[in-house]
Design a protein around this motif. Structure first.
Motif, PDB file in Angstrom:
ATOM      1  N   ILE A   1       0.897  -0.936   0.343  1.00  0.00           N
ATOM      2  CA  ILE A   1       0.064  -0.160  -0.005  1.00  0.00           C
ATOM      3  C   ILE A   1       0.429   1.252  -0.015  1.00  0.00           C
ATOM      4  N   GLY A   2       0.831   2.205  -0.683  1.00  0.00           N
ATOM      5  CA  GLY A   2       1.280   3.132  -0.827  1.00  0.00           C
ATOM      6  C   GLY A   2       2.595   3.232  -1.749  1.00  0.00           C
ATOM      7  N   ASN A   3       2.418   1.637  -2.884  1.00  0.00           N
ATOM      8  CA  ASN A   3       3.439   2.361  -4.179  1.00  0.00           C
ATOM      9  C   ASN A   3       2.603   1.218  -5.319  1.00  0.00           C
ATOM     10  N   PRO A   4       2.939   2.877  -6.127  1.00  0.00           N
ATOM     11  CA  PRO A   4       2.401   3.324  -6.216  1.00  0.00           C
ATOM     12  C   PRO A   4       1.875   4.772  -5.334  1.00  0.00           C
ATOM     13  N   PHE A   5       3.008   6.260  -5.211  1.00  0.00           N
ATOM     14  CA  PHE A   5       1.929   6.999  -3.766  1.00  0.00           C
ATOM     15  C   PHE A   5       1.934   8.488  -5.420  1.00  0.00           C
ATOM     16  N   HIS A   6       0.686   8.472  -5.350  1.00  0.00           N
ATOM     17  CA  HIS A   6       0.646   9.711  -6.216  1.00  0.00           C
ATOM     18  C   HIS A   6      -0.219  10.840  -5.297  1.00  0.00           C
TER      19      HIS A   6
ATOM     20  N   SER B   1       1.940  16.741   5.928  1.00  0.00           N
ATOM     21  CA  SER B   1       0.362  15.789   5.652  1.00  0.00           C
ATOM     22  C   SER B   1       1.108  14.850   4.735  1.00  0.00           C
ATOM     23  N   VAL B   2       1.530  15.075   4.487  1.00  0.00           N
ATOM     24  CA  VAL B   2       2.175  14.283   2.447  1.00  0.00           C
ATOM     25  C   VAL B   2       3.115  12.682   3.391  1.00  0.00           C
ATOM     26  N   ASP B   3       4.609  13.505   4.715  1.00  0.00           N
ATOM     27  CA  ASP B   3       5.302  12.484   4.786  1.00  0.00           C
ATOM     28  C   ASP B   3       4.486  11.711   6.073  1.00  0.00           C
ATOM     29  N   LEU B   4       3.421  11.905   6.961  1.00  0.00           N
ATOM     30  CA  LEU B   4       1.700  11.420   7.537  1.00  0.00           C
ATOM     31  C   LEU B   4       1.315   9.927   5.965  1.00  0.00           C
ATOM     32  N   ALA B   5       0.656  10.992   5.651  1.00  0.00           N
ATOM     33  CA  ALA B   5       0.545   9.767   4.218  1.00  0.00           C
ATOM     34  C   ALA B   5       1.280   8.492   4.580  1.00  0.00           C
ATOM     35  N   HIS B   6       1.963   8.947   4.396  1.00  0.00           N
ATOM     36  CA  HIS B   6       3.324   7.900   3.947  1.00  0.00           C
ATOM     37  C   HIS B   6       3.310   6.798   4.905  1.00  0.00           C
ATOM     38  N   GLU B   7       3.786   7.532   5.944  1.00  0.00           N
ATOM     39  CA  GLU B   7       3.824   6.515   7.598  1.00  0.00           C
ATOM     40  C   GLU B   7       1.852   5.965   7.144  1.00  0.00           C
ATOM     41  N   LEU B   8       1.059   6.399   7.827  1.00  0.00           N
ATOM     42  CA  LEU B   8      -0.602   5.856   7.577  1.00  0.00           C
ATOM     43  C   LEU B   8      -0.483   4.562   6.731  1.00  0.00           C
TER      44      LEU B   8
ATOM     45  N   TRP C   1      -3.648   7.167  -4.302  1.00  0.00           N
ATOM     46  CA  TRP C   1      -4.170   8.892  -4.502  1.00  0.00           C
ATOM     47  C   TRP C   1      -4.009  10.314  -3.172  1.00  0.00           C
ATOM     48  N   PHE C   2      -2.948  10.454  -3.248  1.00  0.00           N
ATOM     49  CA  PHE C   2      -3.234  11.681  -1.828  1.00  0.00           C
ATOM     50  C   PHE C   2      -3.976  13.193  -2.751  1.00  0.00           C
ATOM     51  N   ALA C   3      -4.515  13.515  -1.860  1.00  0.00           N
ATOM     52  CA  ALA C   3      -4.960  15.309  -2.142  1.00  0.00           C
ATOM     53  C   ALA C   3      -4.875  16.201  -1.916  1.00  0.00           C
ATOM     54  N   MET C   4      -4.312  17.323  -2.178  1.00  0.00           N
ATOM     55  CA  MET C   4      -3.906  18.276  -1.643  1.00  0.00           C
ATOM     56  C   MET C   4      -4.845  18.980  -1.244  1.00  0.00           C
ATOM     57  N   GLU C   5      -6.070  19.226  -2.076  1.00  0.00           N
ATOM     58  CA  GLU C   5      -6.924  20.019  -1.788  1.00  0.00           C
ATOM     59  C   GLU C   5      -7.932  18.945  -2.824  1.00  0.00           C
TER      60      GLU C   5
END
Length: 246
Positions: free
Chosen positions: A2-7, A161-168, A34-38
């Motif tokens: 999970i998280g590979n790939p991370f967009h 928040s992006v760094d924490l999302a990788h940890e999540l 997929w991580f959204a800034m907005e």
């Protein structure tokens, strides 16, 4: 994994919608995230919307290919909720809890939620689209919201928040890898141990009636066993409302 790939997406209507479109195009593999800034139209349970200031919080969706039967859907929800709880409690402490069925709480305040949408082909569970929203850096919330809280409010710190999302994602992956039939009972036990109000009297609302009840169990199919007086109610999702003081 999970998280590979991370967009990272600058802006999107909903990460769940975006991931679902990629699945329908046949352009996604297990674990793609997929991580959204907005998000302009983030989705929550039962049609509720998820709002966040750009870049402040975690808003992501991961695509999973569950090696589970359709009758075992709730166990995936358990694993995702436990992964989110593992992550959040590492920063917020042991007052972090799961609210049935899969919201993340700190004390009696909501820190985030999970929405899982399924893609079926006949009776085959092909994909699960797991969306997770967690309040990370929001300093203040609208008064119209009942009981929200952010990690910043809990800790007094701001976070990437992006760094924490990788940890999540790493926490989710560890829990997903525990999804084996022989371990379901252990996972469900850990879920109940993290559940807010478990074996504690509290207020609930059903069919317009507010009453005191006690959560006694959660069944493998996800039904909540709520003791009301001499009765034991077995409730499905959306059939009961938790009452919290503002």
């Amino acid at each position: 994994m999970i998280g590979n790939p991370f967009h990272v997406l600058d802006t999107v209507d909903s990460t769940n919608n975006y991931a679902m479109a990629r699945v329908n195009e046949g352009m996604v593999a297990d674990g793609a995230t997929w991580f959204a800034m907005e998000q302009t139209a983030g989705k929550g349970q039962r049609g509720k919307q998820w709002h966040s200031t750009p870049g402040e919080n975690i808003m992501l969706t991961t695509v999973l290919q569950p090696a589970l039967a359709l009758s075992e859907q709730f166990m995936l929800s358990v694993a995702v909720a436990l992964g989110a709880h593992d992550f959040f409690s590492a920063y917020a402490g042991d007052e972090a809890r799961i609210k049935w069925s899969n919201d993340i709480y700190w004390r009696d305040r909501k820190a985030g939620g999970i929405l899982i949408e399924n893609v079926l082909r006949g009776n085959i569970w092909q994909y699960a689209i797991a969306g997770i929203g967690l309040n990370i850096n929001t300093p203040h919330f609208p008064e119209s919201l009942t009981n929200p809280v952010s990690l910043r409010q809990i800790t007094g710190k701001t976070w990437n928040s992006v760094d924490l999302a990788h940890e999540l994602c790493a926490c989710l992956d560890r829990r997903r890898n525990q999804l084996e039939p022989g371990r379901f009972e252990t996972l469900l036990g850990e879920y109940k141990a993290a559940l807010i109000r478990f074996n504690e009297p509290a207020l609930y609302k059903k069919n317009g009636e507010i009453f005191q009840g006690v959560i006694r169990d959660v069944l493998p199919d996800g039904r909540l066993c709520l003791e009301k007086g001499r009765d034991m109610l077995e409730l499905g999702f959306g059939e009961v409302e938790f009452i919290f003081a503002r």
